[in-house]
Design a protein around this motif. Sequence first.
Motif, PDB file in Angstrom:
ATOM      1  N   UNK A   1      14.175  -6.917 -10.190  1.00 56.90           N
ATOM      2  CA  UNK A   1      13.555  -5.414  -9.801  1.00 56.90           C
ATOM      3  C   UNK A   1      14.804  -4.958  -9.631  1.00 56.90           C
ATOM      4  N   UNK A   2      14.798  -3.683  -9.994  1.00 56.87           N
ATOM      5  CA  UNK A   2      15.753  -2.668  -9.675  1.00 56.87           C
ATOM      6  C   UNK A   2      15.033  -1.731  -8.663  1.00 56.87           C
ATOM      7  N   UNK A   3      15.903  -0.812  -7.975  1.00 59.17           N
ATOM      8  CA  UNK A   3      15.358  -0.033  -6.867  1.00 59.17           C
ATOM      9  C   UNK A   3      14.095   0.904  -7.383  1.00 59.17           C
ATOM     10  N   UNK A   4      14.172   1.553  -8.506  1.00 62.14           N
ATOM     11  CA  UNK A   4      13.027   2.308  -8.908  1.00 62.14           C
ATOM     12  C   UNK A   4      11.949   1.771  -8.945  1.00 62.14           C
ATOM     13  N   UNK A   5      12.055   0.403  -9.651  1.00 63.99           N
ATOM     14  CA  UNK A   5      10.862  -0.376 -10.127  1.00 63.99           C
ATOM     15  C   UNK A   5      10.074  -0.871  -8.829  1.00 63.99           C
ATOM     16  N   UNK A   6      11.032  -1.395  -7.985  1.00 62.54           N
ATOM     17  CA  UNK A   6      10.479  -2.040  -6.490  1.00 62.54           C
ATOM     18  C   UNK A   6       9.585  -0.736  -5.898  1.00 62.54           C
ATOM     19  N   UNK A   7      10.210   0.380  -6.037  1.00 63.94           N
ATOM     20  CA  UNK A   7       9.460   1.447  -5.222  1.00 63.94           C
ATOM     21  C   UNK A   7       8.351   1.794  -6.037  1.00 63.94           C
ATOM     22  N   UNK A   8       8.304   1.817  -6.942  1.00 70.58           N
ATOM     23  CA  UNK A   8       6.804   2.058  -7.845  1.00 70.58           C
ATOM     24  C   UNK A   8       5.918   1.173  -7.549  1.00 70.58           C
ATOM     25  N   UNK A   9       6.402  -0.228  -7.575  1.00 66.98           N
ATOM     26  CA  UNK A   9       5.340  -1.060  -7.397  1.00 66.98           C
ATOM     27  C   UNK A   9       4.694  -1.134  -6.022  1.00 66.98           C
ATOM     28  N   UNK A  10       5.675  -0.441  -4.966  1.00 67.04           N
ATOM     29  CA  UNK A  10       5.020  -0.573  -3.614  1.00 67.04           C
ATOM     30  C   UNK A  10       4.359   0.552  -3.450  1.00 67.04           C
ATOM     31  N   UNK A  11       4.630   1.594  -3.990  1.00 71.53           N
ATOM     32  CA  UNK A  11       3.600   2.681  -4.081  1.00 71.53           C
ATOM     33  C   UNK A  11       2.294   2.627  -4.511  1.00 71.53           C
ATOM     34  N   UNK A  12       2.250   1.545  -5.661  1.00 73.57           N
ATOM     35  CA  UNK A  12       0.891   1.182  -6.282  1.00 73.57           C
ATOM     36  C   UNK A  12       0.160   0.484  -5.426  1.00 73.57           C
ATOM     37  N   UNK A  13       0.961  -0.499  -4.636  1.00 72.27           N
ATOM     38  CA  UNK A  13       0.514  -1.454  -3.709  1.00 72.27           C
ATOM     39  C   UNK A  13      -0.275  -0.948  -2.467  1.00 72.27           C
ATOM     40  N   UNK A  14       0.324   0.224  -2.272  1.00 71.01           N
ATOM     41  CA  UNK A  14      -0.289   1.069  -1.062  1.00 71.01           C
ATOM     42  C   UNK A  14      -1.109   2.111  -1.375  1.00 71.01           C
TER      43      UNK A  14
ATOM     44  N   UNK B   1      -5.470   3.242  -2.304  1.00 67.56           N
ATOM     45  CA  UNK B   1      -6.848   2.897  -1.964  1.00 67.56           C
ATOM     46  C   UNK B   1      -7.171   2.209  -2.964  1.00 67.56           C
ATOM     47  N   UNK B   2      -7.201   2.144  -4.051  1.00 67.18           N
ATOM     48  CA  UNK B   2      -7.611   1.409  -5.164  1.00 67.18           C
ATOM     49  C   UNK B   2      -7.305  -0.012  -4.868  1.00 67.18           C
ATOM     50  N   UNK B   3      -6.064  -0.393  -4.548  1.00 64.86           N
ATOM     51  CA  UNK B   3      -5.579  -1.711  -4.231  1.00 64.86           C
ATOM     52  C   UNK B   3      -6.515  -2.096  -2.960  1.00 64.86           C
TER      53      UNK B   3
ATOM     54  N   UNK C   1      -7.821  -2.472   5.731  1.00 62.00           N
ATOM     55  CA  UNK C   1      -9.018  -3.297   5.303  1.00 62.00           C
ATOM     56  C   UNK C   1     -10.157  -3.414   6.730  1.00 62.00           C
ATOM     57  N   UNK C   2      -9.556  -3.152   7.659  1.00 62.12           N
ATOM     58  CA  UNK C   2     -10.118  -3.330   9.046  1.00 62.12           C
ATOM     59  C   UNK C   2     -10.824  -2.062   9.222  1.00 62.12           C
ATOM     60  N   UNK C   3     -10.313  -0.791   8.891  1.00 57.37           N
ATOM     61  CA  UNK C   3     -10.869   0.305   8.984  1.00 57.37           C
ATOM     62  C   UNK C   3     -12.002   0.501   8.334  1.00 57.37           C
TER      63      UNK C   3
ATOM     64  N   UNK D   1      -8.378   5.035   6.292  1.00 60.81           N
ATOM     65  CA  UNK D   1      -7.465   4.389   5.525  1.00 60.81           C
ATOM     66  C   UNK D   1      -6.625   4.987   4.510  1.00 60.81           C
ATOM     67  N   UNK D   2      -6.744   6.137   4.051  1.00 61.26           N
ATOM     68  CA  UNK D   2      -6.059   6.995   3.295  1.00 61.26           C
ATOM     69  C   UNK D   2      -4.737   7.301   4.025  1.00 61.26           C
ATOM     70  N   UNK D   3      -4.957   7.705   5.243  1.00 63.06           N
ATOM     71  CA  UNK D   3      -3.779   8.310   6.428  1.00 63.06           C
ATOM     72  C   UNK D   3      -2.980   6.964   6.602  1.00 63.06           C
ATOM     73  N   UNK D   4      -3.533   5.949   6.912  1.00 61.95           N
ATOM     74  CA  UNK D   4      -2.503   4.759   6.947  1.00 61.95           C
ATOM     75  C   UNK D   4      -1.938   4.407   5.856  1.00 61.95           C
ATOM     76  N   UNK D   5      -2.244   4.416   4.608  1.00 61.54           N
ATOM     77  CA  UNK D   5      -1.623   3.948   3.375  1.00 61.54           C
ATOM     78  C   UNK D   5      -0.497   5.239   3.125  1.00 61.54           C
ATOM     79  N   UNK D   6      -0.829   6.662   3.143  1.00 60.62           N
ATOM     80  CA  UNK D   6      -0.053   7.577   3.056  1.00 60.62           C
ATOM     81  C   UNK D   6       1.263   7.430   3.937  1.00 60.62           C
ATOM     82  N   UNK D   7       0.984   6.918   5.279  1.00 59.33           N
ATOM     83  CA  UNK D   7       2.239   6.790   6.481  1.00 59.33           C
ATOM     84  C   UNK D   7       2.988   5.770   5.820  1.00 59.33           C
ATOM     85  N   UNK D   8       2.371   4.591   5.230  1.00 55.23           N
ATOM     86  CA  UNK D   8       3.165   3.401   4.978  1.00 55.23           C
ATOM     87  C   UNK D   8       3.857   3.947   3.546  1.00 55.23           C
TER      88      UNK D   8
END
Length: 187
Positions: free
Chosen positions: A79-92, A94-96, A160-162, A168-175
Amino acid sequence: MRYATDHKQQTREKLLASSGALAKRGGFAATGVAELMKAIGLTGGAFYNHFPSKDDLFSEIVRRELDNSPLGRLIERGADRPRLKRLLEQYLTLAHLHNAEGGCPLPPLGVEIARAERPVREQAEHWVVTLHQAWSETLEDPELAWALLSQCVGALVVGRMLASEPLQAQLLQASRKLVDQVFDEGR
C-alpha cells in the motif's frame, strides 16, 4: 446414492461461507452446530464429517475471514499512502457499518477471538501483526499504525452499538476526519 468426488469439499466450502456470515451477524458462540448445518440444508450429525469440533470450524473461519478482509488486501498488494487512505475512508462508511456479514471480521469477531483457544488467538495475532507491519512501512510510524488500526476497528464496534443512524454517521465522519488529518500531516 453416490456423491461426486468433490461433494465433501463443496459442502465444507458452503459450511465455511455460511458459518462465517452467521458468526459475523449473530456471534459464533451463540450459534449451535445444528443451526450452522441447517443453514446449508444438512443435519447436525453431518458436521463431524467436515470438522473434528466447533472450535476447529471457528479457527478456519477466522483464518479465512481475515485473509479475505478489505484490510488484508493491503498486506497482499502493498500500500502506498493514497491507497491506504482510500481504503480507510471506504472502511469508515455506513455501508460497511451495516454490512457486518460482508465486511471486516475484526469488529464482529474480535471479542470471540479474544475468548477463543490460544491457537485461534495466535493466528489472529499473526495476521494483525502482519497488517501492522505493512501499515508501519506505509506510514513510516509503527505507533501511528497501531493507533489507526485500533481507531478504525473501534469506530465500527462503537458505531454498531449505536441505535441511531445519524449518530453512527457522526461517529464515522469524526473518524474519517481523523484519518484525513493523519494523512494530510504526513505529506
